[in-house]
Design an enzyme around this catalytic site. Structure first.
Site, PDB file in Angstrom:
ATOM      1  N   SER A   1      -9.902  -0.739   7.007  1.00  0.00           N
ATOM      2  CA  SER A   1      -9.320  -0.497   5.676  1.00  0.00           C
ATOM      3  C   SER A   1      -8.643  -1.695   5.040  1.00  0.00           C
ATOM      4  O   SER A   1      -8.280  -1.645   3.869  1.00  0.00           O
ATOM      5  CB  SER A   1      -8.313   0.659   5.749  1.00  0.00           C
ATOM      6  OG  SER A   1      -9.000   1.884   5.775  1.00  0.00           O
TER       7      SER A   1
ATOM      8  N   SER B   1      -9.753   1.721   2.879  1.00  0.00           N
ATOM      9  CA  SER B   1      -8.879   2.518   2.020  1.00  0.00           C
ATOM     10  C   SER B   1      -7.824   1.711   1.278  1.00  0.00           C
ATOM     11  O   SER B   1      -7.219   2.224   0.341  1.00  0.00           O
ATOM     12  CB  SER B   1      -8.171   3.564   2.873  1.00  0.00           C
ATOM     13  OG  SER B   1      -7.285   2.927   3.787  1.00  0.00           O
TER      14      SER B   1
ATOM     15  N   LYS C   1       0.864  -1.176   0.000  1.00  0.00           N
ATOM     16  CA  LYS C   1       0.000   0.000   0.000  1.00  0.00           C
ATOM     17  C   LYS C   1       0.902   1.228   0.000  1.00  0.00           C
ATOM     18  O   LYS C   1       1.964   1.234   0.646  1.00  0.00           O
ATOM     19  CB  LYS C   1      -0.893  -0.017   1.246  1.00  0.00           C
ATOM     20  CG  LYS C   1      -1.976   1.058   1.260  1.00  0.00           C
ATOM     21  CD  LYS C   1      -2.850   0.912   2.511  1.00  0.00           C
ATOM     22  CE  LYS C   1      -3.977   1.935   2.564  1.00  0.00           C
ATOM     23  NZ  LYS C   1      -4.821   1.780   3.770  1.00  0.00           N
TER      24      LYS C   1
END
Lengths: 492, 488
Positions: B178, B154, B79
């Site tokens: 997330s 997210s 990420k």
């Protein structure tokens, strides 16, 4: 009566001080970067103190134990648990946009220290000043506003200092005059140096002070509205700034006005304070507990261990000097002014065997030489062995006390072998009986009048005659030998 | 079109048998990432040359029989909020334009030390603030199961990349769901470990007391393998736990007999929850019962306060965490500012997106003098109560089972105008972050052709248990073997 004295007759002055003192650690409070000055800007930085995305603080345990030491030396209670908090504000030299400090749960609370009373005749008169709290926090970096280096319209930031550990020491509003504020600062600095918690060097910014000042009528119970004086960076400025602020507030109050809560800066050129910002415009720091750090837990055993390692504090040492060495409170106070001077005194006394002559020489001649150089005893070349060697030569009549005193500045500056210096300077005392007898005979012949007055009972003429002999021998004559010869001749 | 990559276990076997090489696997992953980028925007940047080099080194280690771990030579994605030395870290934000990280996050360092080959970064909601990956500064990620829908967020890029078969495993971060919610939306496994299990050092902070690095994979076994590598105490993170890391793979015995699974009544409600989702989750409960697990109803009575508590704490911490993006030291700096104040305000106005600004403003507000007690302090008190709910519940069960999200993937743009509705996507996931406990989302079927996830929540440091139950469930079901039609 000065304007200030006149104001203080009418109003009671209430002062509280907030001192920031840099802790003596090798590394910063939350990262491993070295605490060092004078290196190129931003040399001692890393992801943590640059506040790179994702970097996290890790507490320097050494800083905590120094903080505990300071708390114990000022009779504060160490909290079993203290919590770091974020103080949020924007400034270019504050990399994270917040300062990690302590707020609701500081390291320690509720202590005191005793300051000498400036106006009291008695040397041992003291006043106890409360300490509200001592907490740990990190320093910010340094903004450099130099148009020439930043292309004409900018500023530069040096983050070598960002994250350096500080203690904030907050006093109770117990101080009643600029002099007391100065005495408090000197005492606090002395303690922090003694316990080796901080170098507390004001010039280097290791010891900074903000002052809260208010006035009230004598006997009033409520405190007046206070103003805060920021960043007073020398003892002289602290006292001058507070005095100026007292006069300013008195003028406002005398004119029927009200003091506005404000932060002020002291302008040393004009000698006046000026408002930096009013309370209404003050920052809201949005303190909240620092989620990146766990609470600081200090168990009673750790506190006990640190207390056991505390060195003798200035007050304790002063009393011991009075007790053990038979010194006056005043002399003991001077000798314990710094730990290095006290250590020098004790080492010299141990080597010499008698305390009082050492005290006299240190307080009169050595301190004078140090003051001339604006140096501490451990910053100069003089060592206890040298002082003792000099005193022994005086005792043996090999150097006159006068010559010895003249050698002190040289020995302070360069140290070295006393015997060699005495020879080099040609100040070895003259005790050769033949030379001295000749000199005495000449003096008596040249001063028949003085001799006559001595014989008619004016004892003080003996000193005059002594002085003449010393002059004739360029001060090198051994006073004891001269006195003996003179006594023999005059008595005969 | 480059083929879907196998699972980590499959790739490991193929590498060990000499049927393929790390170089080939990494080339395949890079090829697939490139080919699928236009359709799904799962990745934000690939490091093809360096990844190829690292794959070659992995192959040399394999030949020399000096493999570092099961991860050696396996491609994976990070990420874009995990610092990786020499690579940009953007957090999908303009404010980090030009920032190249000079250091490795601890999780990344451990992946590298284990021989894992990072092929690039994945898309995300800006600074991990969002539940749809629509808040990226440039383009949203799309769900491989239906490109008109969001992948969740997210960590939507990581979830989509694993679902699309670009990589077998990826790292994400989970502050309020997330990792788990996008895993649910994309039909993959996503685990958020116990707070402190994985170091946060180098994970760009959103909400420090809630953030935790998590893992995406298609199987619980693969999640166990990657979690093993990144877990453990880190002296650089004061909040990391100094507890031994158990052998997660060894815990995967396929047995759930005798376990008691708690079903919180507050999570099995008709209102606000997609009935098809509830049905799939109930089916999963039956499957676990058939496998020998017992179930019981439990109560987490403070659940109604969880979302409000979560957003108060998360926004407060975010407002402070994001203060460092000031244009002074790195990243974006506005031009044409005439003084310090305007430099700050222009830089931050230009650099941050709308959702980030909203949270900074709200977070600043709740910490302000006069509001702190009413909001932040109260939220911390509610957090303590929520934590107590779980402690009480675990006295009568071993773990808790809930839907991961109240819905399946929603359409792009559907929630953008309604932040409150968007925040409610996290209703089942935020409590685990507030309580600091581990949670895992496992695919448990489909509703209207879109994946549904079930969430298992364990007690602190209960990762082994969660992985064991998730693995046992996957041994009895084949949901995780289904592939999205758009990326098959």
């Amino acid at each position: 009566m000065s304007a200030l004295q006149e104001v203080m007759e009418r109003y009671e002055v209430v002062i509280g001080l907030e001192v920031h003192s840099q802790l003596r650690t090798d590394s910063k409070l939350f990262c491993g970067c070295a605490v060092r000055y004078g290196d190129p800007p931003n040399h001692h930085t890393c992801p943590v103190c640059l506040a790179l995305p994702g970097a996290l603080p890790v507490l320097n345990e050494r800083a905590v134990s120094l903080g505990v030491r300071a708390a114990l030396a000022t009779h504060c209670s160490v909290q079993p648990q203290s919590i770091f908090a974020r103080k949020n504000y924007f400034y270019p030299d504050l990399p994270k946009g917040y300062q990690i400090s302590q707020f609701e749960e500081p390291l320690s609370t509720g202590g005191w220290l005793e300051i000498p009373m400036p106006d009291e005749a008695a040397a041992d008169a003291v006043r106890r000043i409360g300490i509200t709290r001592i907490h740990m926090e990190e320093d910010a970096g340094k903004s450099i506003h130099d148009d020439s280096v930043a292309g004409g319209d900018g500023s530069q930031v040096d983050l070598n200092r960002a994250g350096v550990p500080l203690l904030e020491i907050v006093s109770e509003p117990d101080l009643r005059s600029p002099e007391e504020a100065g005495a408090y600062l000197r005492t606090l600095r002395q303690i922090l140096r003694y316990i080796e918690v901080s170098d507390a060097d004001m010039e280097k910014g290791h010891f900074r002070c903000d002052a809260n000042v208010s006035l009230r009528l004598h006997g009033a119970l409520d405190l007046g509205t206070r103003t805060e004086l920021k960043n007073l960076n020398s003892f002289r400025f602290v006292e001058a700034a507070i005095a100026a602020e007292i006069e300013r507030q008195a003028e406002v109050l005398d004119g029927g006005g009200a003091i506005q809560q404000a932060t002020l800066l002291w302008d040393r050129t004009s000698g006046q304070t000026r408002v930096m910002r009013l309370k209404e415009n003050s920052d809201d720091y949005r303190y909240f507990p620092e989620p990146d750090l766990i609470p600081v837990n200090i168990d009673p055993q750790a506190v006990h261990d640190i207390r056991a390692e505390l060195p003798e504090l200035p007050d304790q040492k002063r009393e011991r000097f009075v007790r053990e060495h038979g010194l006056s409170e005043y002399d003991a106070g001077l000798l314990t002014g710094s730990r290095s001077l006290a250590d020098f005194f004790e080492a010299s006394t141990a080597a010499y065997g008698k305390a009082k002559p050492i005290a006299n020489w240190l307080l009169r001649d050595v301190l004078h030489a140090l003051n001339e150089r604006e140096a501490e005893i451990d910053e100069v070349a003089l060592v206890p062995e040298t002082l003792v060697a000099l005193l022994r030569m005086v005792d043996a009549g090999r150097v006159t006390p006068k010559s010895a005193r003249e050698l002190i500045p040289e020995l302070v500056a360069r140290g070295g072998d006393v015997e060699a210096l005495v020879r080099e300077r040609g100040v070895e005392a003259v005790s050769d009986a033949g030379i001295l007898e000749t000199a005495v005979a000449e003096v008596l012949a040249d001063n028949a009048d003085a001799v006559a007055r001595f014989r008619s009972g004016e004892d003080k003429m003996l000193n005059f005659l002594m002085g003449q002999v010393m002059r004739r021998t360029s001060g090198k004559a051994s006073p004891a030998a001269v006195r003996d010869i003179l006594a023999a001749k005059l008595g005969g | 079109m480059a083929q879907r990559l196998g699972t980590l276990s499959e790739l490991r076997a193929a590498l060990d048998d000499g049927r393929t090489s790390a170089s080939d696997v990494v080339a395949q992953a890079l090829g697939r990432a490139r080919e699928l980028a236009p359709a799904f925007a799962a990745t934000r940047g690939l490091r093809a040359d360096r990844a190829a080099e690292e794959a070659l080194q992995a192959d040399q280690r394999r030949t020399a029989r000096a493999l570092r771990s099961v991860l050696d030579g396996i491609p994976l994605l990070l990420k874009d909020n995990l610092n990786h030395r020499g690579e940009p870290t953007t957090c999908a934000s303009r404010i980090l334009d030009g920032y190249v990280s000079p250091y490795d996050a601890t999780a990344v360092e451990r992946v590298k030390a284990a021989g894992g080959v990072v092929i690039g970064r994945t898309n995300m909601d800006e600074f991990a603030m969002g539940s749809s990956t629509e808040n990226a500064c440039d383009q949203p990620t799309r769900n491989p199961w239906d490109p008109t829908r969001v992948p969740g967020g997210s960590s939507g890029g990581s979830a989509a990349a694993v679902a699309a078969g670009i990589v077998p495993v990826a790292l994400g971060s989970d502050t309020g769901g997330s990792v788990r919610q996008p895993a649910s939306f994309c039909g993959v496994v996503g685990i958020k470990p116990t707070y402190g299990r994985v170091s946060r050092y180098g994970l760009v902070a959103f909400a420090s007391s809630l953030d935790q690095v998590g893992v995406f994979s298609r199987t619980a076994a693969d999640a166990a393998a990657l979690l093993q590598v990144i877990s453990g105490h880190d002296p650089l993170d004061s909040t990391s736990l100094d507890e031994p890391v158990p052998d997660y793979a060894a815990a995967l015995d396929g047995d759930v007999a005798g376990l008691t699974i708690g079903l919180p009544r507050e999570y099995f409600v008709e209102q606000g929850v997609d009935p098809d989702v509830l049905e799939r989750v109930r089916d999963a409960v039956k499957e676990l019962e058939r496998a020998g697990a017992k179930t019981c109803e439990v109560s987490l009575p403070h659940t109604p306060y969880a979302v409000a508590t979560y957003y108060l704490i998360a926004m407060a911490e975010a407002s402070s965490n994001l203060a460092r993006y000031d244009g002074v030291r790195y990243g974006h700096r506005a031009t044409g500012a005439h003084d310090l104040q305007s430099m700050y305000s222009r830089t931050r106005s230009e650099g941050f997106g709308a959702e980030v600004k909203r949270r900074i403003l709200l977070g600043t507000y709740v910490l302000s003098a006069g509001y702190y007690d009413a909001y932040y302090r109260k939220a911390q008190q509610a957090r303590t109560l929520l934590r107590g709910d779980f402690e009480a519940a675990y006295r009568s069960c071993d773990l808790i089972l809930t839907p991961t999200a109240p819905e399946v993937a929603f359409a792009l743009g559907e929630r953008s105008a309604d932040p409150l509705q968007m925040y409610l996507s996290d209703i089942f996931t935020v409590s685990a972050n507030l309580a600091g406990i581990p949670g895992i989302s496992v695919p448990c079927g489909f509703a209207r052709d879109l994946p549904v996830g079930l969430q298992l929540l364990g007690p602190a440091l209960g990762e082994s248990l969660l992985l064991r139950v998730a693995d046992a469930y996957q041994r009895r079901t084949d949901w995780h073997t289904k592939t999205p039609p758009e990326a098959s």
